[in-house]
Enzyme design. Structure first.
Site, PDB file in Angstrom:
ATOM      1  N   ASN A 104     -74.299  38.562   4.183  1.00 13.66           N
ATOM      2  CA  ASN A 104     -73.226  37.593   4.434  1.00 13.66           C
ATOM      3  C   ASN A 104     -73.155  36.624   3.225  1.00 13.66           C
ATOM      4  OD1 ASN A 104     -71.742  39.217   6.258  1.00 13.66           O
ATOM      5  ND2 ASN A 104     -73.087  38.052   7.919  1.00 13.66           N
ATOM      6  N   ASN A 160     -78.495  35.655   9.226  1.00 13.64           N
ATOM      7  CA  ASN A 160     -77.358  36.698   8.945  1.00 13.64           C
ATOM      8  C   ASN A 160     -76.302  35.667   8.252  1.00 13.64           C
ATOM      9  OD1 ASN A 160     -79.194  38.217  10.358  1.00 13.64           O
ATOM     10  ND2 ASN A 160     -77.335  39.079  11.710  1.00 13.64           N
ATOM     11  N   TYR A 172     -74.975  33.047   8.788  1.00 17.55           N
ATOM     12  CA  TYR A 172     -74.061  31.806   9.497  1.00 17.55           C
ATOM     13  C   TYR A 172     -74.713  30.341   9.242  1.00 17.55           C
ATOM     14  CZ  TYR A 172     -72.713  36.175  11.652  1.00 17.55           C
ATOM     15  OH  TYR A 172     -72.325  37.455  11.995  1.00 17.55           O
ATOM     16  N   HIS A 210     -79.195  30.906  16.469  1.00 19.23           N
ATOM     17  CA  HIS A 210     -78.780  32.101  15.595  1.00 19.23           C
ATOM     18  C   HIS A 210     -78.947  31.260  14.120  1.00 19.23           C
ATOM     19  CE1 HIS A 210     -77.890  35.622  13.488  1.00 19.23           C
ATOM     20  NE2 HIS A 210     -76.657  35.929  14.456  1.00 19.23           N
ATOM     21  N   THR A 265     -72.812  41.618  19.043  1.00 16.95           N
ATOM     22  CA  THR A 265     -71.529  41.206  19.203  1.00 16.95           C
ATOM     23  C   THR A 265     -70.576  42.636  19.780  1.00 16.95           C
ATOM     24  OG1 THR A 265     -71.418  39.498  17.646  1.00 16.95           O
ATOM     25  CG2 THR A 265     -69.204  40.468  18.205  1.00 16.95           C
TER      26      THR A 265
END
Length: 369
Positions: free
Chosen positions: A244, A186, A188, A183, A27
């Site tokens: 996360n 992580n 998400y 994705h 990102t």
């Protein structure tokens, strides 16, 4: 034919990768506003790095509710597709290959990024202590804030999100990408379904391992159908990390089952994100060999690899491609530097997220440096 394992070609479906070096998704928060559109600056950035065997784009939002960070690009409007076409045209003109990483952050968002709407997730569990990058009240002064409390997706809404992924893959094709990467790592949205401690559902998408993998399987199948070729679909997973706020009670069993499922679906590659912080433990070699046993496709590994570690992994055979994240930020000609053993430039942390050309396209190639 070179004997250097990093520079042996690899066949990924119809694509011939000239080396084993991948530029992974990173990102950078420089999409044009309003509209979250890829632009000429991003096209120049990716084209500078086209000597990678494969580029995977920064995470690109599949829908408005999928956004979790300020100034990240999307792939769900015609203008966004047109913006990404500038990028893919530039990469292809420079001789490169590029996949689009399709991204839905789920609960890792903030109401200010979603027009006041509440983030969605597998379950109504807030990622406490996890901050997300927002543009600030004036829309231009960035900062980090606690992720908002999410609501659980209904079964009907899950089906809608699967269709958003399918549409995003079609848009990626229209934008000229060579393939797409889901994705699923992580912390998400996909990860929020997979990991046991992030999923409290009691319906067909929660509880048992089979149920927690259902969303992953449905999205993967939608992407394959949209692309028309399973080899043009990759999946990113982070098996043994707890980023996360996503934690699984038995991650080895869970992610070996996920890899087996993806192998049965025939996806082109699995992209394994290892822990990459300074004192992070190494992923056990035994687990990497177990992944190789259950999944026969291409395996990409990312996580603070040096050229030496990368060559060892490729020679051993448990990895097919190695992704170098941060080194690609400051070294646009990273493959050549790795080939010759040249020193690597260091990136400026202050310019990683947001801004303009500084810290994005102004790092010189070795000859210019």
């Amino acid at each position: 034919m070179t004997q250097d394992t990093l520079f042996q070609p690899l066949q990924l479906g119809a694509l011939t990768l000239p080396n084993r070096i991948v530029m992974p998704p990173m990102t950078r928060s420089r999409a044009s506003q309003p509209g979250d559109e890829a632009n000429e600056l991003m096209a120049a950035y990716y084209a500078q790095r086209a000597s990678a065997g494969l580029i995977v784009s920064e995470g690109t939002n599949i829908a408005p509710l999928g956004k979790g960070y300020a100034w990240t690009p999307g792939v769900h409007t015609p203008a966004q597709v047109a913006g990404w076409r500038k990028v893919t045209d530039a990469v292809h003109a420079a001789g490169g290959r590029i996949f689009a990483q399709l991204w839905h952050v789920g609960r890792l968002s903030h109401t200010s990024l979603l027009g006041g709407q509440q983030p969605v997730s597998s379950s109504p569990l807030q990622a406490k202590g996890v901050n997300v990058f927002i543009a600030g009240d004036d829309g231009s002064t960035p900062g980090f804030v606690q992720a908002s409390e999410p609501r659980a997706l209904s079964v009907a809404e899950i089906a809608e999100v699967v269709e958003q992924y399918r549409a995003a893959a079609r848009n990626a094709l229209a934008a000229g990408f060579d393939g797409v990467e889901l994705h699923g790592a992580n912390g998400y949205l996909v990860n929020q379904f997979i990991d046991s401690n992030a999923n409290t559902r009691t319906d067909a998408y929660g509880g048992s391992l089979e149920n927690r993998l259902r969303f992953l399987g449905e999205v993967a199948q939608a992407l394959i159908a949209a692309m028309g070729d399973a080899s043009r679909v990759g999946i990113r997973l982070a098996p043994l990390t707890t980023q996360n706020g996503c934690v699984d009670d038995d991650p080895e069993t869970t992610y070996l089952a996920a890899a087996k499922l993806l192998g049965e679906l025939g996806v082109g590659y699995i992209h394994i994100a290892e822990a990459d912080w300074d004192d992070a433990p190494l992923m056990p070699l035994e687990f990497k060999w177990k992944l190789r046993e259950v999944y026969s496709g291409v395996l990409i590994y990312a996580g603070k690899y040096t050229a030496e570690r990368a060559r060892e992994a490729l020679a051993a055979g448990w990895a097919d491609l190695i992704a170098f994240g941060r080194p690609f930020v400051a070294n646009p000609d990273l493959p050549e530097r790795l080939r010759t053993g040249a020193p690597l430039a260091q990136h400026d942390r202050a310019t990683l997220f947001g801004g303009g050309a500084a810290g994005l396209t102004d790092y010189p190639a070795l000859a210019a440096a």
